[in-house]
Scaffold this motif. Structure first.
Motif, PDB file in Angstrom:
ATOM      1  N   LEU A 291       0.824  -1.213   0.000  1.00  0.00           N
ATOM      2  CA  LEU A 291       0.000   0.000   0.000  1.00  0.00           C
ATOM      3  C   LEU A 291       0.858   1.264   0.000  1.00  0.00           C
ATOM      4  CD1 LEU A 291      -2.828  -1.042   2.439  1.00  0.00           C
ATOM      5  CD2 LEU A 291      -2.995  -0.688  -0.022  1.00  0.00           C
ATOM      6  N   LEU A 292       1.943   1.257   0.774  1.00  0.00           N
ATOM      7  CA  LEU A 292       2.843   2.418   0.778  1.00  0.00           C
ATOM      8  C   LEU A 292       3.407   2.647  -0.626  1.00  0.00           C
ATOM      9  CD1 LEU A 292       4.790   1.819   4.098  1.00  0.00           C
ATOM     10  CD2 LEU A 292       3.293   3.752   3.613  1.00  0.00           C
ATOM     11  N   SER A 293       3.802   1.542  -1.280  1.00  0.00           N
ATOM     12  CA  SER A 293       4.371   1.674  -2.624  1.00  0.00           C
ATOM     13  C   SER A 293       3.333   2.231  -3.586  1.00  0.00           C
ATOM     14  CB  SER A 293       4.862   0.322  -3.138  1.00  0.00           C
ATOM     15  OG  SER A 293       5.808  -0.204  -2.257  1.00  0.00           O
ATOM     16  N   LEU A 294       2.116   1.678  -3.546  1.00  0.00           N
ATOM     17  CA  LEU A 294       1.081   2.148  -4.467  1.00  0.00           C
ATOM     18  C   LEU A 294       0.785   3.631  -4.228  1.00  0.00           C
ATOM     19  CD1 LEU A 294      -1.383  -0.887  -4.497  1.00  0.00           C
ATOM     20  CD2 LEU A 294       0.266  -0.198  -6.246  1.00  0.00           C
ATOM     21  N   THR A 295       0.745   4.026  -2.953  1.00  0.00           N
ATOM     22  CA  THR A 295       0.505   5.443  -2.648  1.00  0.00           C
ATOM     23  C   THR A 295       1.591   6.298  -3.274  1.00  0.00           C
ATOM     24  OG1 THR A 295      -0.381   4.751  -0.529  1.00  0.00           O
ATOM     25  CG2 THR A 295       0.091   7.090  -0.792  1.00  0.00           C
ATOM     26  N   GLY A 296       2.845   5.893  -3.062  1.00  0.00           N
ATOM     27  CA  GLY A 296       3.956   6.670  -3.593  1.00  0.00           C
ATOM     28  C   GLY A 296       3.941   6.742  -5.112  1.00  0.00           C
ATOM     29  N   ILE A 297       3.584   5.620  -5.758  1.00  0.00           N
ATOM     30  CA  ILE A 297       3.640   5.592  -7.220  1.00  0.00           C
ATOM     31  C   ILE A 297       2.452   6.335  -7.828  1.00  0.00           C
ATOM     32  CG2 ILE A 297       3.629   4.093  -9.248  1.00  0.00           C
ATOM     33  CD1 ILE A 297       4.885   1.918  -7.428  1.00  0.00           C
ATOM     34  N   PHE A 298       1.246   6.058  -7.315  1.00  0.00           N
ATOM     35  CA  PHE A 298       0.051   6.537  -8.024  1.00  0.00           C
ATOM     36  C   PHE A 298      -0.648   7.723  -7.367  1.00  0.00           C
ATOM     37  CE2 PHE A 298       0.289   2.001  -9.305  1.00  0.00           C
ATOM     38  CZ  PHE A 298       0.516   2.227 -10.648  1.00  0.00           C
ATOM     39  N   PHE A 299      -0.378   7.998  -6.096  1.00  0.00           N
ATOM     40  CA  PHE A 299      -1.165   9.022  -5.425  1.00  0.00           C
ATOM     41  C   PHE A 299      -0.356  10.216  -4.938  1.00  0.00           C
ATOM     42  CE2 PHE A 299      -3.664   5.192  -5.265  1.00  0.00           C
ATOM     43  CZ  PHE A 299      -4.949   5.642  -5.569  1.00  0.00           C
ATOM     44  N   ARG A 300       0.883  10.350  -5.419  1.00  0.00           N
ATOM     45  CA  ARG A 300       1.665  11.519  -5.033  1.00  0.00           C
ATOM     46  C   ARG A 300       1.960  12.319  -6.286  1.00  0.00           C
ATOM     47  NH1 ARG A 300       2.090  12.880   0.288  1.00  0.00           N
ATOM     48  NH2 ARG A 300       1.819  11.010   1.526  1.00  0.00           N
ATOM     49  N   GLY A 301       1.532  13.581  -6.286  1.00  0.00           N
ATOM     50  CA  GLY A 301       1.726  14.414  -7.462  1.00  0.00           C
ATOM     51  C   GLY A 301       2.681  15.554  -7.188  1.00  0.00           C
ATOM     52  N   LYS A 302       2.345  16.729  -7.703  1.00  0.00           N
ATOM     53  CA  LYS A 302       3.174  17.903  -7.561  1.00  0.00           C
ATOM     54  C   LYS A 302       3.506  18.159  -6.092  1.00  0.00           C
ATOM     55  CE  LYS A 302       3.186  22.612  -9.436  1.00  0.00           C
ATOM     56  NZ  LYS A 302       3.237  23.376  -8.165  1.00  0.00           N
ATOM     57  N   ASP A 303       4.750  18.558  -5.805  1.00  0.00           N
ATOM     58  CA  ASP A 303       5.231  18.794  -4.433  1.00  0.00           C
ATOM     59  C   ASP A 303       5.089  17.566  -3.542  1.00  0.00           C
ATOM     60  OD1 ASP A 303       5.745  21.351  -5.213  1.00  0.00           O
ATOM     61  OD2 ASP A 303       3.941  22.191  -4.298  1.00  0.00           O
ATOM     62  N   MET A 304       4.901  16.386  -4.132  1.00  0.00           N
ATOM     63  CA  MET A 304       4.681  15.140  -3.382  1.00  0.00           C
ATOM     64  C   MET A 304       3.437  15.220  -2.493  1.00  0.00           C
ATOM     65  SD  MET A 304       6.880  12.984  -4.420  1.00  0.00           S
ATOM     66  CE  MET A 304       7.235  11.628  -3.297  1.00  0.00           C
ATOM     67  N   GLU A 305       2.460  16.039  -2.904  1.00  0.00           N
ATOM     68  CA  GLU A 305       1.203  16.080  -2.152  1.00  0.00           C
ATOM     69  C   GLU A 305       0.336  14.922  -2.625  1.00  0.00           C
ATOM     70  OE1 GLU A 305       0.646  18.103   0.183  1.00  0.00           O
ATOM     71  OE2 GLU A 305       1.951  19.829  -0.126  1.00  0.00           O
ATOM     72  N   LEU A 306      -0.607  14.500  -1.752  1.00  0.00           N
ATOM     73  CA  LEU A 306      -1.529  13.443  -2.149  1.00  0.00           C
ATOM     74  C   LEU A 306      -2.476  13.957  -3.228  1.00  0.00           C
ATOM     75  CD1 LEU A 306      -2.497  11.902   1.291  1.00  0.00           C
ATOM     76  CD2 LEU A 306      -1.107  10.854  -0.470  1.00  0.00           C
ATOM     77  N   THR A 307      -2.656  13.168  -4.295  1.00  0.00           N
ATOM     78  CA  THR A 307      -3.673  13.490  -5.304  1.00  0.00           C
ATOM     79  C   THR A 307      -4.205  12.188  -5.857  1.00  0.00           C
ATOM     80  OG1 THR A 307      -1.943  13.616  -6.942  1.00  0.00           O
ATOM     81  CG2 THR A 307      -2.919  15.708  -6.256  1.00  0.00           C
ATOM     82  N   PHE A 308      -5.003  12.286  -6.918  1.00  0.00           N
ATOM     83  CA  PHE A 308      -5.513  11.083  -7.563  1.00  0.00           C
ATOM     84  C   PHE A 308      -4.633  10.719  -8.739  1.00  0.00           C
ATOM     85  CE2 PHE A 308      -9.172  12.596  -5.193  1.00  0.00           C
ATOM     86  CZ  PHE A 308      -9.519  11.423  -4.549  1.00  0.00           C
ATOM     87  N   PRO A 309      -4.630   9.440  -9.117  1.00  0.00           N
ATOM     88  CA  PRO A 309      -3.700   8.970 -10.158  1.00  0.00           C
ATOM     89  C   PRO A 309      -3.806   9.772 -11.453  1.00  0.00           C
ATOM     90  CG  PRO A 309      -4.731   7.106  -9.095  1.00  0.00           C
ATOM     91  CD  PRO A 309      -5.382   8.331  -8.522  1.00  0.00           C
ATOM     92  N   TRP A 310      -5.013  10.248 -11.820  1.00  0.00           N
ATOM     93  CA  TRP A 310      -5.098  10.969 -13.085  1.00  0.00           C
ATOM     94  C   TRP A 310      -4.459  12.351 -13.000  1.00  0.00           C
ATOM     95  CZ3 TRP A 310      -9.041   8.695 -10.432  1.00  0.00           C
ATOM     96  CH2 TRP A 310      -9.851   9.518  -9.647  1.00  0.00           C
ATOM     97  N   ASN A 311      -4.086  12.816 -11.803  1.00  0.00           N
ATOM     98  CA  ASN A 311      -3.368  14.095 -11.708  1.00  0.00           C
ATOM     99  C   ASN A 311      -1.858  13.905 -11.583  1.00  0.00           C
ATOM    100  OD1 ASN A 311      -5.820  15.410 -11.656  1.00  0.00           O
ATOM    101  ND2 ASN A 311      -5.987  15.265  -9.436  1.00  0.00           N
ATOM    102  N   VAL A 312      -1.417  12.663 -11.464  1.00  0.00           N
ATOM    103  CA  VAL A 312       0.011  12.441 -11.184  1.00  0.00           C
ATOM    104  C   VAL A 312       0.854  12.734 -12.425  1.00  0.00           C
ATOM    105  CG1 VAL A 312       1.730  10.681 -10.688  1.00  0.00           C
ATOM    106  CG2 VAL A 312      -0.322  10.853  -9.309  1.00  0.00           C
TER     107      VAL A 312
END
Ligand code: HEM
Ligand code: FES
Lengths: 420, 172
Positions: free
Chosen positions: A399-420
């Motif tokens: 889960l940590l890996s998936l969050t890092g790969i797909f849910f972290r966008g600009k400035d490493m803030e949490l976002t949704f995969p389509w914004n990454v």
């Protein structure tokens, strides 16, 4: 050729080890992918130049001028990704069928070493294109090493040969990637296969009566052939459809936003967002590695029975632990991001305490109460308990890996995969 | 168990070690010694070539006449990988552009008057002091020399520090 293949096998094997859902053929697939890496890697080496000035241009040359260059590069890239995923699944398979003990414990350790080698083969390869993606991903990941206590800084400096990535780093990574790691991989894979034979083949569930022995040729060899063909076909389709990434040439003055470590380190990088580096990059990964290496050597009461998840109880407790781990991990990530940032709240307290010891204690407390008030009710055996701990760690890691790969966008803030 | 004549003969040597054991041990010791030598050689081969350039002699980069830099201004020297920052009081500091968190390159945002790291959004003020974590240390800096009114930066010597201190500023 035929002889080499047959030599790696015994001449007869038990019929039930041929069932696909016993091994899913994962180990064999990993071996085939290593061979594919060797072939495509050697091809790439004919054009690739390991210097900061030339590396990027040589990749562009491979892409645009060399016949099938793009395709070969894509195969090498995707097969590296497949290899790591399949080796990881193989590792899960071995664990959950209990095939890590007694005569197999040495092979469990060598399996872990192979897994690490594959990670570092991928990692050293990642730098070679010398593009923005490679440059910054390797910069960030090697700097994480710098946070190890005492030896961190000098270890990092000697790995990259200075304070910043330079020509020496590329040379070193190239040597590891195309000489030392391939050599070690081949040597250890052969040893690994030999140990499987020595342990009497794959671990089988005890059944009513002995299962029939059948000759390897054609029974096993044909099945391996089919699995191999399907794997190669999927890999080629993948490589034809999706290009290996290549951004602009590396520019040390201009960082990418966001800069992410390579995907297999995304879990550690995600931990780094939540814990002080001493814990995120050192204590936690080290404890997990030690736990994994120690798994064969706990004192177990009964021998492994070869059943998936050991027993019905083992399966149930694993499922519940997976749910618990999911809740803790996701809640932890969201809580730390949106509700309370320990470092910000506890001003003046050293970050090692506010952002390290305290969250870790909370985590251990949660795990302790889960065990005390819930898991204990299952009356698990030692092996089932180790299994529950393993499930907790793996689910959290994934889960940590998936969050890092797909849910972290600009400035490493949490976002949704389509914004990454 | 029957013993051969030879075995009995070997057992009977005075100090309890027979000849075969002795040669066995000698071979082992030689083997270990050779192994150590080989590893020592490989390790020193590895490390002696590295880090040759971490302490090069002074490499002075001429930035320009001191009065060309206004107080409160930040000038980028990408070739030297630093920003020359002049404080309101006229003091100079040459800040490395490597973020102290994980090494990305920071950029100066003129309207916000701060250095911002694009990787995990650490921020630093014009003295290099941390304004926003995850970075925990102030930006590294290079020694500045002012000779005959000309600012020179020693880009061969990177200085690390925890926080900003007044002595780090150089005046014309
Ligand atoms: C387990 C084995 C291997 C793995 C996991 C692996 C993985 C990788 C990865 C991930 C890359 C970066 C791909 C990219 O971004 O384009 C790469 C590049 C490269 N690898 Fe490998 N590799 C392996 C074996 C080899 C071998 C045996 C050789 C040669 C003897 C080799 C030669 C190269 C070269 C020259 C590149 C740079 C070309 C490029 O980036 O496309 N690799 N490798
Ligand atoms: S590298 Fe600058 S904030 Fe992480």
């Amino acid at each position: 050729m035929r002889n080499i293949f047959l030599h790696l096998h015994p001449s007869n094997i038990s019929e039930s080890s041929l069932r696909f859902n016993r091994t899913f053929g994962l180990g064999g697939m990993a071996a085939l992918l290593i061979v594919i890496q060797m072939i495509t890697g050697i091809l790439l080496r004919f054009y690739y130049i390991p210097s900061p000035a030339e590396a990027y241009n040589s990749i562009i040359f491979i892409k645009n001028q060399v016949l099938f260059g793009q395709f070969i590069r894509n195969i090498h890239y995707w097969s590296g990704v497949f290899l790591l995923l399949i080796a990881f699944l193989h590792f899960l398979r071995v664990f959950f069928t209990g095939a890590y003990r007694d005569s197999r414990s040495v092979n469990w350790i060598f399996g872990l070493i192979l897994l690490l080698l594959i990670v570092f083969a991928n990692f050293t390869g990642y730098l070679l294109p010398w593009d923005q993606l490679a440059y910054w991903a390797i910069t960030v990941s090697t700097n994480i090493i710098g946070y190890l206590p005492v030896i961190g800084e000098s270890l990092r400096d000697s790995i990259i040969g200075g304070k910043e990535l330079n020509a020496g780093t590329l040379q070193t990574f190239f040597a590891f990637h195309t000489a030392l790691f391939p050599f070690l991989l081949i040597a250890i894979v052969f040893y690994h296969f030999w140990r499987v034979r020595k342990a009497g083949g794959v671990l089988l569930p005890e059944t009513q009566g002995k299962s029939k022995m059948v000759p390897v040729m054609p029974n096993l060899i044909f099945r391996e052939f089919i699995v191999g063909l399907v794997l190669i076909a999927s890999l080629l389709i993948f490589a034809a459809l999706f290009n290996a990434p290549l951004l602009d040439k590396a520019n040390p003055s201009y960082s990418m936003n966001p800069t992410k470590a390579p995907w297999y380190f995304a879990g550690v990088q995600e931990l780094l967002i939540h814990f002080h580096p001493f814990f995120a990059a050192f204590i936690i990964p080290l404890s997990v590695m030690l736990f994994l290496a120690w798994i064969p050597f706990f004192k177990y009461n009964e021998p492994p029975n070869g059943h998936w998840f050991i027993s019905g109880k083992g399966m149930e407790s694993s499922k519940h632990t997976a749910v618990f781990s999911t809740v803790v991990t996701l809640a932890g990530i969201l809580f730390n991001a949106y509700v309370l940032n320990f470092e910000m709240v506890m001003h003046g307290v050293p970050a090692l305490i506010s952002n390290g010891v305290i969250p870790l204690l909370i985590l251990l407390l949660l795990m302790g109460s889960y065990y005390q008030f819930y898991l204990k009710g299952f009356r698990l055996s030692k092996a089932e308990l180790v299994q529950a701990a393993f499930v907790f760690i793996m689910v959290a890691f994934i889960l940590l890996s998936l969050t890092g790969i797909f849910f972290r966008g600009k400035d490493m803030e949490l976002t949704f995969p389509w914004n990454v | 168990m029957k013993k051969t004549v030879q075995e009995i003969a070997e057992r009977n040597t005075s100090d309890g070690i027979n000849r075969r054991d002795f040669f066995g041990m000698a071979w082992k010791a030689l083997g270990i010694l050779a192994g150590l030598e080989a590893s020592g050689m490989i390790i020193s081969y590895f490390f002696s070539g590295k880090n040759k350039n971490t302490n090069p002699p002074k490499q002075l980069l001429e930035a320009g006449p001191a009065n060309a830099f206004l107080p409160g201004s930040v000038t980028a020297f990408m070739g030297g990988r630093f920003y020359l920052a002049r404080q309101q009081d006229g003091g100079f500091i040459a800040l490395s552009l490597r973020c102290t968190h994980l090494g990305c390159s920071v950029s100066w945002e003129e309207n916000k008057k701060r250095f911002i790291c694009p990787c995990h959004s650490s921020a630093f003020d014009i003295r290099g002091e941390v304004l926003n974590p995850p970075a925990a240390r102030a930006l590294d800096y290079y020694p500045v020399l002012i000779e005959n009114g000309v600012v020179k930066v020693d880009i061969g010597t990177l200085k690390e520090r925890k926080t900003f201190r007044k002595e780090q500023l150089i005046y014309a």
